[in-house]
Write an enzyme that holds these catalytic residues in place. Structure first.
Site, PDB file in Angstrom:
ATOM      1  N   ARG A 174       0.825  -1.227   0.000  1.00  0.00           N
ATOM      2  CA  ARG A 174       0.000   0.000   0.000  1.00  0.00           C
ATOM      3  C   ARG A 174       0.851   1.265   0.000  1.00  0.00           C
ATOM      4  O   ARG A 174       0.528   2.256   0.673  1.00  0.00           O
ATOM      5  CB  ARG A 174      -0.970   0.025   1.187  1.00  0.00           C
ATOM      6  N   SER A 224     -10.426  -0.612   3.701  1.00  0.00           N
ATOM      7  CA  SER A 224      -9.679  -0.875   4.929  1.00  0.00           C
ATOM      8  C   SER A 224      -9.119   0.437   5.446  1.00  0.00           C
ATOM      9  O   SER A 224      -8.437   1.151   4.714  1.00  0.00           O
ATOM     10  CB  SER A 224      -8.521  -1.826   4.663  1.00  0.00           C
ATOM     11  N   GLU A 294      -4.322   3.642   6.503  1.00  0.00           N
ATOM     12  CA  GLU A 294      -4.117   3.381   5.076  1.00  0.00           C
ATOM     13  C   GLU A 294      -4.732   4.531   4.259  1.00  0.00           C
ATOM     14  O   GLU A 294      -4.226   4.916   3.209  1.00  0.00           O
ATOM     15  CB  GLU A 294      -4.784   2.047   4.689  1.00  0.00           C
TER      16      GLU A 294
HETATM   17  C1  LIG Z   1     -15.465  -0.752  -0.530  1.00  0.00           C
HETATM   18  C2  LIG Z   1     -14.002  -0.544  -0.762  1.00  0.00           C
HETATM   19  C3  LIG Z   1     -13.175  -1.645  -0.955  1.00  0.00           C
HETATM   20  C4  LIG Z   1     -11.799  -1.465  -1.164  1.00  0.00           C
HETATM   21  N1  LIG Z   1     -11.022  -2.567  -1.361  1.00  0.00           N
HETATM   22  C5  LIG Z   1      -9.693  -2.409  -1.582  1.00  0.00           C
HETATM   23  C6  LIG Z   1      -8.858  -3.554  -1.804  1.00  0.00           C
HETATM   24  O1  LIG Z   1      -9.304  -4.690  -1.827  1.00  0.00           O
HETATM   25  N2  LIG Z   1      -7.537  -3.328  -1.998  1.00  0.00           N
HETATM   26  C7  LIG Z   1      -6.994  -2.085  -1.992  1.00  0.00           C
HETATM   27  O2  LIG Z   1      -5.781  -1.960  -2.193  1.00  0.00           O
HETATM   28  N3  LIG Z   1      -7.765  -0.992  -1.781  1.00  0.00           N
HETATM   29  C8  LIG Z   1      -9.088  -1.119  -1.586  1.00  0.00           C
HETATM   30  N4  LIG Z   1      -9.864  -0.009  -1.376  1.00  0.00           N
HETATM   31  C9  LIG Z   1      -9.243   1.322  -1.306  1.00  0.00           C
HETATM   32  C10 LIG Z   1      -9.163   2.087  -2.649  1.00  0.00           C
HETATM   33  O3  LIG Z   1     -10.184   1.661  -3.538  1.00  0.00           O
HETATM   34  C11 LIG Z   1      -7.792   1.923  -3.301  1.00  0.00           C
HETATM   35  O4  LIG Z   1      -6.769   2.441  -2.486  1.00  0.00           O
HETATM   36  C12 LIG Z   1      -7.724   2.625  -4.673  1.00  0.00           C
HETATM   37  O5  LIG Z   1      -6.529   2.262  -5.309  1.00  0.00           O
HETATM   38  C13 LIG Z   1      -7.773   4.140  -4.583  1.00  0.00           C
HETATM   39  O6  LIG Z   1      -7.959   4.651  -5.887  1.00  0.00           O
HETATM   40  P1  LIG Z   1      -8.710   6.043  -6.142  1.00  0.00           P
HETATM   41  O7  LIG Z   1      -8.660   6.326  -7.591  1.00  0.00           O
HETATM   42  O8  LIG Z   1     -10.053   6.036  -5.525  1.00  0.00           O
HETATM   43  O9  LIG Z   1      -7.738   7.022  -5.370  1.00  0.00           O
HETATM   44  P2  LIG Z   1      -8.142   8.313  -4.513  1.00  0.00           P
HETATM   45  O10 LIG Z   1      -8.813   7.896  -3.268  1.00  0.00           O
HETATM   46  O11 LIG Z   1      -8.817   9.309  -5.383  1.00  0.00           O
HETATM   47  O12 LIG Z   1      -6.681   8.834  -4.153  1.00  0.00           O
HETATM   48  C14 LIG Z   1      -5.825   8.077  -3.315  1.00  0.00           C
HETATM   49  C15 LIG Z   1      -4.476   8.792  -3.258  1.00  0.00           C
HETATM   50  O13 LIG Z   1      -3.868   8.745  -4.537  1.00  0.00           O
HETATM   51  C16 LIG Z   1      -3.626  10.077  -5.050  1.00  0.00           C
HETATM   52  N5  LIG Z   1      -3.890  10.018  -6.488  1.00  0.00           N
HETATM   53  C17 LIG Z   1      -5.026   9.582  -7.111  1.00  0.00           C
HETATM   54  N6  LIG Z   1      -4.860   9.632  -8.440  1.00  0.00           N
HETATM   55  C18 LIG Z   1      -3.605  10.104  -8.677  1.00  0.00           C
HETATM   56  C19 LIG Z   1      -2.846  10.365  -9.859  1.00  0.00           C
HETATM   57  N7  LIG Z   1      -3.350  10.184 -11.085  1.00  0.00           N
HETATM   58  N8  LIG Z   1      -1.585  10.834  -9.730  1.00  0.00           N
HETATM   59  C20 LIG Z   1      -1.056  11.041  -8.498  1.00  0.00           C
HETATM   60  N9  LIG Z   1      -1.727  10.827  -7.341  1.00  0.00           N
HETATM   61  C21 LIG Z   1      -2.989  10.364  -7.439  1.00  0.00           C
HETATM   62  C22 LIG Z   1      -4.567  10.964  -4.271  1.00  0.00           C
HETATM   63  O14 LIG Z   1      -4.061  12.282  -4.174  1.00  0.00           O
HETATM   64  C23 LIG Z   1      -4.592  10.262  -2.906  1.00  0.00           C
HETATM   65  O15 LIG Z   1      -3.468  10.615  -2.141  1.00  0.00           O
HETATM   66  C24 LIG Z   1     -11.249  -0.161  -1.170  1.00  0.00           C
HETATM   67  C25 LIG Z   1     -12.086   0.944  -0.990  1.00  0.00           C
HETATM   68  C26 LIG Z   1     -13.450   0.767  -0.787  1.00  0.00           C
HETATM   69  C27 LIG Z   1     -14.328   1.972  -0.600  1.00  0.00           C
END
Ligand SMILES: Cc1cc2nc3c(=O)[nH]c(=O)nc-3n(C[C@H](O)[C@H](O)[C@H](O)COP(=O)(O)OP(=O)(O)OC[C@H]3O[C@@H](n4cnc5c(N)ncnc54)[C@H](O)[C@@H]3O)c2cc1C
Length: 299
Positions: A174, A224, A294
């Site tokens: 992560r 998480s 996380e």
């Molecule tokens: C129901 C649920 C289940 C989940 N299950 C999992 C799982 O099984 N495994 C897991 O690893 N995670 C899980 N997650 C967490 C999440 O989905 C992941 O961490 C996902 O990768 C985040 O992606 P996002 O586009 O939503 O990022 P965001 O939440 O929009 O951003 C996360 C971080 O990344 C940065 N960021 C986003 N895009 C960029 C970019 N293009 N360039 C630079 N920085 C950027 C943001 O500034 C922030 O710091 C879950 C979440 C939920 C709600």
């Protein structure tokens, strides 16, 4: 109109700039006050120009994907939130898929399935984008982005566009060096293996069923809440500390899965922060283990 606002609107297009946009509309937690500016650039070139403007004018900015790992403060963010949602191109080339930073993992996984490519089954149920998934090295059920990434195209702090492999991005549990180096993900390419469509679909359905069974998907959350401490499971430690269902304001340790903090009833970011603080304190008292968040914070 302020000069900054005028230039931002010129670069991104008026339809792509919102003022005082509630961030609760852009996070899976459904929490967060307003972003002073919320911008959805049409493509990578426009995004690069917007970031260049912010850097030039020393305006704080944050690039976000689907907001599925994000806790935005109740006061919001006094800067520019840049959404990658329109960086949504996704092409299959042989065994590889090249996708814009804003492509949802579910869509990428579906493309893989349709082309009989195995390796992204783990990602089908992660509600993030390609960009957010690289920042977090998102993973589940025994795999993670590191295992499939060929390389990513990124914008550096100095405005250069570079390519980096997973190793160069230091993808770990992560974590990556993307935030610490001030990089922005523009695009990524993954390499998969030819597979049997029926089997790929079976695995995806199986993992989706596991998620529905184990995770409180019926409530808003950011997945998480804490990282898995080495040798432990955060959810088990929280449960053992007697915190199943523990509530602060509208935020609650999920009764279904103690590793998830859910927005049970109009929770504020302050509720979530206080809940997490108390959970970490009690777990430390009970088992001596430090829990690390996380979820990323903004504002
Ligand atoms: C129901 C649920 C289940 C989940 N299950 C999992 C799982 O099984 N495994 C897991 O690893 N995670 C899980 N997650 C967490 C999440 O989905 C992941 O961490 C996902 O990768 C985040 O992606 P996002 O586009 O939503 O990022 P965001 O939440 O929009 O951003 C996360 C971080 O990344 C940065 N960021 C986003 N895009 C960029 C970019 N293009 N360039 C630079 N920085 C950027 C943001 O500034 C922030 O710091 C879950 C979440 C939920 C709600």
């Amino acid at each position: 109109m302020m000069d900054f606002e005028k230039r931002l609107t010129e670069i991104a297009g008026a339809a792509n700039v919102k003022l005082e946009e509630p961030m609760k509309n852009h996070t899976t937690f459904r929490i967060g006050g307003p972003a002073r500016y919320f911008v959805t650039p049409e493509n990578a070139d426009a995004l690069i120009l917007v970031i260049g403007l912010c850097r030039g004018e020393e305006k704080p900015f944050a690039v976000i994907g689907n907001g599925s790992n994000l806790l935005v403060s109740d006061q919001g963010y006094q800067g520019v939130v840049i959404s990658t949602e329109k960086l949504d191109h996704c092409q299959v080339e042989g065994n590889q898929i090249r996708a814009g930073a804003g492509v949802k993992l579910a869509r990428m996984a579906k493309q893989a399935l349709e082309h009989g490519l195995a390796g992204l089954e783990f990602a089908a149920g992660i509600p993030g984008t390609v960009g957010g998934a690289l920042v977090m090295n998102a993973g589940a059920y025994g795999s993670e982005m590191k295992n499939v990434l060929v390389d990513a195209v990124l914008l550096t702090k100095d405005g250069a566009v570079i390519r980096r492999t997973g190793e160069e991005l230091e993808l770990g549990y992560r974590t990556s060096n993307i935030p610490t180096e001030g990089l922005t993900v523009l695009e990524a390419e993954v390499r998969l293996q030819p597979g049997d469509k029926t089997e790929i679909l079976r695995v995806m359905n199986d993992l989706a069923a596991k998620r529905r069974e184990k995770q409180p998907l019926e409530y808003p959350s950011a997945g998480s809440t804490f990282k898995r401490p080495e040798g432990y499971f955060a959810g088990k430690l929280i449960d053992d500390a007697g915190l199943r269902g523990f509530q602060v304001g509208g935020a609650q340790v999920s009764e279904k899965h103690c590793g998830f903090v859910i927005n049970r009833n109009q929770a504020t970011a302050a509720d979530v922060e206080e809940l997490c603080h108390q959970v970490a304190e009690k777990v430390k008292e009970q088992s001596g283990v430090d829990l690390e968040m996380e979820i990323k914070r903004l504002g």
